[in-house]
Design an enzyme around this catalytic site. Structure first.
Site, PDB file in Angstrom:
ATOM      1  N   ASN A   1       0.194  -1.078   0.382  1.00 32.66           N
ATOM      2  CA  ASN A   1      -0.046   0.233   0.069  1.00 32.66           C
ATOM      3  C   ASN A   1       1.155   1.470   0.074  1.00 32.66           C
ATOM      4  OD1 ASN A   1      -2.099   1.689   0.759  1.00 32.66           O
ATOM      5  ND2 ASN A   1      -1.277   2.244   2.309  1.00 32.66           N
TER       6      ASN A   1
ATOM      7  N   ASP B   1       1.691   6.422   0.274  1.00 30.17           N
ATOM      8  CA  ASP B   1       1.122   5.290   0.245  1.00 30.17           C
ATOM      9  C   ASP B   1       1.619   5.629  -2.076  1.00 30.17           C
ATOM     10  OD1 ASP B   1      -0.427   5.361   1.776  1.00 30.17           O
ATOM     11  OD2 ASP B   1      -2.459   4.640   0.920  1.00 30.17           O
TER      12      ASP B   1
ATOM     13  N   ASP C   1      -1.442  -7.071   3.158  1.00 30.77           N
ATOM     14  CA  ASP C   1      -1.262  -5.271   4.270  1.00 30.77           C
ATOM     15  C   ASP C   1      -2.227  -4.941   3.780  1.00 30.77           C
ATOM     16  OD1 ASP C   1       0.097  -4.569   6.930  1.00 30.77           O
ATOM     17  OD2 ASP C   1       0.315  -2.976   5.556  1.00 30.77           O
TER      18      ASP C   1
ATOM     19  N   GLU D   1      -8.199   1.554  -3.051  1.00 32.13           N
ATOM     20  CA  GLU D   1      -8.510   2.831  -2.474  1.00 32.13           C
ATOM     21  C   GLU D   1      -7.824   3.536  -3.983  1.00 32.13           C
ATOM     22  OE1 GLU D   1      -9.271   3.968   0.861  1.00 32.13           O
ATOM     23  OE2 GLU D   1      -7.469   4.461   0.393  1.00 32.13           O
TER      24      GLU D   1
ATOM     25  N   GLU E   1      -5.221  -8.689   4.910  1.00 31.27           N
ATOM     26  CA  GLU E   1      -6.263  -8.004   5.984  1.00 31.27           C
ATOM     27  C   GLU E   1      -7.003  -6.862   5.649  1.00 31.27           C
ATOM     28  OE1 GLU E   1      -4.072  -4.897   9.485  1.00 31.27           O
ATOM     29  OE2 GLU E   1      -3.208  -4.408   7.503  1.00 31.27           O
TER      30      GLU E   1
ATOM     31  N   ASP F   1      -1.146  -6.304  15.604  1.00 33.31           N
ATOM     32  CA  ASP F   1      -1.355  -5.844  16.442  1.00 33.31           C
ATOM     33  C   ASP F   1      -2.034  -5.493  17.494  1.00 33.31           C
ATOM     34  OD1 ASP F   1       0.167  -4.458  13.788  1.00 33.31           O
ATOM     35  OD2 ASP F   1      -1.589  -4.709  13.178  1.00 33.31           O
TER      36      ASP F   1
HETATM   37  C1  NOJ Z   1      -1.529  -3.361   8.802  1.00 31.14           C
HETATM   38  C2  NOJ Z   1      -0.219  -4.144  10.059  1.00 31.14           C
HETATM   39  O1  NOJ Z   1      -0.980  -4.537  10.518  1.00 31.14           O
HETATM   40  C3  NOJ Z   1       0.353  -3.281  11.107  1.00 31.14           C
HETATM   41  O2  NOJ Z   1       1.155  -3.399  11.608  1.00 31.14           O
HETATM   42  C4  NOJ Z   1       1.266  -1.655   9.985  1.00 31.14           C
HETATM   43  O3  NOJ Z   1       1.365  -0.691  11.120  1.00 31.14           O
HETATM   44  C5  NOJ Z   1       0.356  -0.955   9.018  1.00 31.14           C
HETATM   45  N1  NOJ Z   1      -0.413  -2.188   8.436  1.00 31.14           N
HETATM   46  C6  NOJ Z   1       0.708  -0.054   8.462  1.00 31.14           C
HETATM   47  O4  NOJ Z   1       1.560  -1.083   7.587  1.00 31.14           O
END
Ligand code: NOJ
Length: 550
Positions: free
Chosen positions: A102, A170, A200, A207, A242, A312
């Site tokens: 991204n 981005d 990720d 978008e 994700e 996270d």
């Molecule tokens: C999602 C990841 O799981 C997270 O750890 C990260 O900070 C963000 N994406 C940004 O890449």
């Protein structure tokens, strides 16, 4: 095993830098991980998900990449990585890696060039605005730590877009060159032998950002294109994404072509994760039942990835404010245990007061529910968190291998470690470590090994269909079943503290010779299933019958 290996996989996720350090520089590395593959094989995991492995300034634990075609030199070389794939494969373990496209790091040569001049060939690889966009302060992913999504860059003399931290500009997915490059990155790693990617931030990748439009249109067809590309290069490679979005948006991420999924194979089940937390906090299975009922039906080949803990925060943003408060009250009562106005930065064992019965119950529930389970390193021994560390680092401390200094993670001096090990107290490495638990048949680690092996003998959980058994139940008790070509499994979980007796007599006709295959304690034989006992915080995995392929 069915054709779709990912539906029957057991995924284990880890950060190379905190797993095992082979050269005493304080940072975990690939040779260190290779030396621990036998441990992982014994635990029974079949797939590793490695958090970002690329060179990175590491401001966001590697999610800020400076070179997509290499491994972070702190971890080793591409040669070491190829060796890891080979050694893992020898043990029947596949490896998937994080694909973080991204954005890049602001130190990535593409961005360095892009910002240097409007004529840079990379200028249009990022998302720019000449004037301050009206949505500058909207759409931040890290509230409290991030204050804007558009930042003015003095060198570029323009504003650039960043969904995440400002050092993560981005990439511009309007640009066909960017899309072509991402295919190249995918091909490169597939060619080396990875079994797929954890993608990720997928909702943000698709978008098509325009300044001043916080709700930009999404290009789902791009996911169809990526899937095709992946499949042409390696037929059995998998995309595990994700995409933490509203339930009604989820089907579009799986895609559907005449009933078959044609975009992402697997999505993390964030909705179930929040509901599991709520159910455990309330000691009431209703939120899980709702989740089972409300999650959209998947196309052929589509699969959920279930998890309790990842790298996270535990994200409670899809719960109502009241529900979130209930979870906070139980699992994150103090302000410093929370983060981003929506989550909890703790590991599971401490959240459950290190109560072995509740830890087993929670993981038994996760692993028996539909989908592919994902387990975070260290959870299998009940590691704790270090709330003195910043933000999500609290749960990113080194793996606790033994009683040796630095928990056997590294022979470096303690000051040199990538992060401090948890040294003392209930979760300190002298108390919580692999070596101690390996020797102890009653340890949490031994329990995880048993549980995972039992799961692997019940492939209907991953590739069959899971339903709630909707009969009157004592308070706190959940009954669900998994049906597939290998037969039927029935599960009971008692989220409450009271012992109970459950009438599952309606299953008697289906039961050949029902047997317990995993339980919290020994129970009386099941008989006609009309008076099945279940202890407070207890669980029973019951094989009801074997199918033609069982
Ligand atoms: C999602 C990841 O799981 C997270 O750890 C990260 O900070 C963000 N994406 C940004 O890449």
């Amino acid at each position: 095993m069915g054709d779709r290996w990912y539906q029957e996989a057991v995924v284990y996720c880890l950060d190379i830098d905190t797993f095992a350090d082979s050269n005493a520089d304080g940072v975990g590395d690939i040779p260190g991980l290779i030396s621990r593959l036998d441990y992982l094989a014994r635990l029974g995991v079949t797939c590793l998900w490695l958090h970002p492995i690329h060179p990175s300034p590491n401001k966001d634990d590697g999610y800020d990449v400076t070179d997509f075609y290499n491994v972070d030199p702190r971890f080793g070389t591409l040669g070491d990585f190829a060796e890891l794939l080979h050694q893992a494969s020898n043990r029947g373990i596949r490896v998937i890696i994080d694909l973080v496209v991204n954005h890049t790091s602001d130190q990535h040569p593409w961005f360095v060039s892009a910002r240097s001049s409007p004529d840079s060939p990379y200028r249009d690889w990022y998302v720019w605005a000449d004037h301050e966009p009206t949505d500058r302060h909207q759409g931040m992913v890290f509230p409290g730590e991030q204050h804007e999504t558009w930042t003015y860059d003095r060198t570029a003399k323009a504003w650039f877009y960043h969904r995440f931290y400002k050092y993560q500009p981005d990439l511009n997915f309007h640009n066909p060159e960017v899309r072509a490059e991402i295919k190249k990155i995918i091909s490169f790693w597939l060619q080396l032998g990875v079994a797929g990617f954890r993608m990720d931030a997928v909702p943000f990748i698709i978008e098509l950002t325009e300044p001043g439009h916080p709700e930009s249109p999404k290009d789902f067809d791009y996911l169809t294109e990526l899937r095709q590309h992946v499949q042409w290069r390696r037929g059995d490679a998998v995309l595990l994404a994700e995409a933490n979005v509203e339930p009604d948006e989820l089907p579009q991420f799986f895609g559907d072509n005449a009933g078959s999924g044609n975009r992402l194979h697997m999505l993390f089940d964030f909705m179930l994760n929040g509901r599991l937390m709520l159910a455990l906090a309330r000691q009431d299975p209703e939120p899980v039942i709702e989740a089972l009922r409300d999650t959209p039906k998947l196309p052929e080949g589509g699969q959920w990835a279930t998890f309790l803990r990842n790298h996270d925060e535990i994200d409670l943003s899809r719960l109502t404010a009241e529900q979130r408060e209930q979870v906070y009250a139980q699992f994150g009562p103090e302000e410093h245990m929370r983060i981003y106005e929506r989550g909890i930065r703790r590991r599971f064992a401490p959240m459950l007061d290190n109560d072995r019965r509740r830890i087993e119950l929670a993981y038994s529930l996760q692993f028996s529910l539909r989908g592919t389970p994902v387990l975070r390193y260290g959870e299998e021994i009940g590691m704790g968190e270090n709330l003195d560390l910043h933000g999500r680092e609290a749960i990113r401390t080194p793996m606790q291998w033994s009683y040796q200094p630095n928990a056997g993670f590294s022979a470096a001096e303690a000051e040199k470690l990538v992060r401090p090990v948890i040294e003392s107290g209930e979760y300190g490495y002298p108390t919580v470590n692999v070596t101690a638990q390996r020797k102890d048949r009653n340890s949490l680690l031994s329990w995880f090994e048993r549980m995972i092996r039992t799961l692997r003998e019940a492939p209907e959980i991953g590739s069959g269909s899971t339903t709630h058994i909707d009969v009157p139940m004592p308070a706190g008790v959940l009954a669900h079943r998994a049906d597939g070509a290998t037969g039927t499994m029935v599960f009971l979980h008692n989220l409450g503290t009271e012992d109970a007796v459950v009438d599952l007599g309606l299953l008697a006709d289906e039961a050949e010779l029902p047997i317990d295959v995993l339980t919290d304690r020994s129970y009386r034989e099941l008989g006609k299933m009309d008076a099945v006992q279940i202890n407070g915080y207890g669980y029973r995995w019951i094989r009801l019958r074997r199918g033609p392929l069982g």
